[in-house]
Scaffold this active site. Structure first.
Site, PDB file in Angstrom:
ATOM      1  CE  LYS A  44      -2.719  -0.880   3.642  1.00  0.00           C
ATOM      2  NZ  LYS A  44      -3.811  -0.621   4.613  1.00  0.00           N
ATOM      3  CE  LYS A  46      -1.926   4.089   5.268  1.00  0.00           C
ATOM      4  NZ  LYS A  46      -3.053   3.805   6.155  1.00  0.00           N
TER       5      LYS A  46
HETATM    6  N1  C2G Z   1     -10.627   6.472   9.793  1.00  0.00           N
HETATM    7  C1  C2G Z   1     -11.618   7.360  10.188  1.00  0.00           C
HETATM    8  N2  C2G Z   1     -11.277   8.607  10.614  1.00  0.00           N
HETATM    9  C2  C2G Z   1      -9.975   8.987  10.650  1.00  0.00           C
HETATM   10  C3  C2G Z   1      -8.956   8.085  10.269  1.00  0.00           C
HETATM   11  C4  C2G Z   1      -9.312   6.817   9.840  1.00  0.00           C
HETATM   12  O1  C2G Z   1     -12.811   7.022  10.164  1.00  0.00           O
HETATM   13  N3  C2G Z   1      -9.682  10.258  11.065  1.00  0.00           N
HETATM   14  C5  C2G Z   1     -11.024   5.135   9.346  1.00  0.00           C
HETATM   15  C6  C2G Z   1     -10.617   4.850   7.907  1.00  0.00           C
HETATM   16  O2  C2G Z   1     -11.577   5.381   6.998  1.00  0.00           O
HETATM   17  C7  C2G Z   1     -10.584   3.321   7.886  1.00  0.00           C
HETATM   18  C8  C2G Z   1     -10.136   2.983   9.320  1.00  0.00           C
HETATM   19  O3  C2G Z   1     -10.365   4.158  10.111  1.00  0.00           O
HETATM   20  O4  C2G Z   1     -11.908   2.817   7.677  1.00  0.00           O
HETATM   21  C9  C2G Z   1      -8.668   2.604   9.391  1.00  0.00           C
HETATM   22  O5  C2G Z   1      -7.921   3.672   8.831  1.00  0.00           O
HETATM   23  P1  C2G Z   1      -6.426   3.342   8.310  1.00  0.00           P
HETATM   24  O6  C2G Z   1      -5.709   2.608   9.363  1.00  0.00           O
HETATM   25  O7  C2G Z   1      -5.867   4.593   7.746  1.00  0.00           O
HETATM   26  O8  C2G Z   1      -6.743   2.290   7.167  1.00  0.00           O
HETATM   27  P2  C2G Z   1      -6.380   2.403   5.613  1.00  0.00           P
HETATM   28  O9  C2G Z   1      -4.957   2.737   5.459  1.00  0.00           O
HETATM   29  O10 C2G Z   1      -7.407   3.263   5.010  1.00  0.00           O
HETATM   30  O11 C2G Z   1      -6.492   0.869   5.184  1.00  0.00           O
HETATM   31  O12 C2G Z   1      -8.031  -2.642   2.453  1.00  0.00           O
HETATM   32  C10 C2G Z   1      -8.283  -1.392   3.001  1.00  0.00           C
HETATM   33  C11 C2G Z   1      -7.137  -0.835   3.755  1.00  0.00           C
HETATM   34  O13 C2G Z   1      -6.502  -1.780   4.581  1.00  0.00           O
HETATM   35  C12 C2G Z   1      -7.626   0.341   4.588  1.00  0.00           C
END
Ligand code: C2G
Length: 150
Positions: A44, A46
């Protein structure tokens, strides 16, 4: 029993993550979190501060989370929905309409919850870089230099 499934990296756990997990759990009875592995994070683009085991440990301590499974690739979601009998896949609204999730509507309900504004793992990392190093002495409010060590 209504089973909810969500995906994410959940690095440097913050209240945006907690609010997402709380609202996801409120949609059903059992919440499964598919947690991005360190290898999948590399795919990803990251690099998490905490490794997978640490992020898993922290998620398992959250009252809303019932099970944490590894998210190893983009393609596993249909199998996850079938294997874990998920009724709903929930993601934050930053994923709304994404091809990464919309196709799952053929297999389960897909719900996007409003993303929590003002907080993100990236924001935390960036703001910590700007902070002056702490001088190592936690100042108790009202305590001044003269009575330190008494
Ligand atoms: N999230 C949120 N509000 C934030 C930050 C994150 O609602 N201020 C939500 C994101 O939308 C996601 C979840 O928290 O649903 C996890 O966020 P991340 O760890 O950033 O996940 P991401 O990198 O988006 O990975 O296959 C999909 C990926 O693994 C999602």
């Amino acid at each position: 029993m209504k089973r909810i499934l969500t995906y994410g990296t959940f690095d440097l756990l913050h209240y945006g993550h907690i609010r997402l997990l709380k609202r996801a759990k409120a949609l059903g009875d059992y919440l499964i979190v598919a947690l991005s592995t360190d290898e999948f994070n590399a795919i990803k683009g990251k690099k998490a501060y905490h490794n997978y085991e640490t992020r898993k440990l922290m998620l398992e301590a959250i009252r809303y989370v019932d099970l944490v499974i590894p998210e190893e690739n983009w393609e596993q979601k249909i199998n996850d929905v079938k294997e874990y009998k998920a009724d709903v896949v929930v993601m934050g609204s930053d994923w709304a309409g994404s091809d990464r999730f919309n196709y799952l509507t053929d297999y389960c309900e897909v719900v996007y919850l409003d993303r929590t504004e003002g907080i993100s793992t990236t924001k935390i990392k960036e703001e910590l870089k700007l902070q002056e190093p702490i001088n190592g002495i936690d100042q108790i409010p009202g305590q001044d230099e003269t009575n330190l060590g008494k």
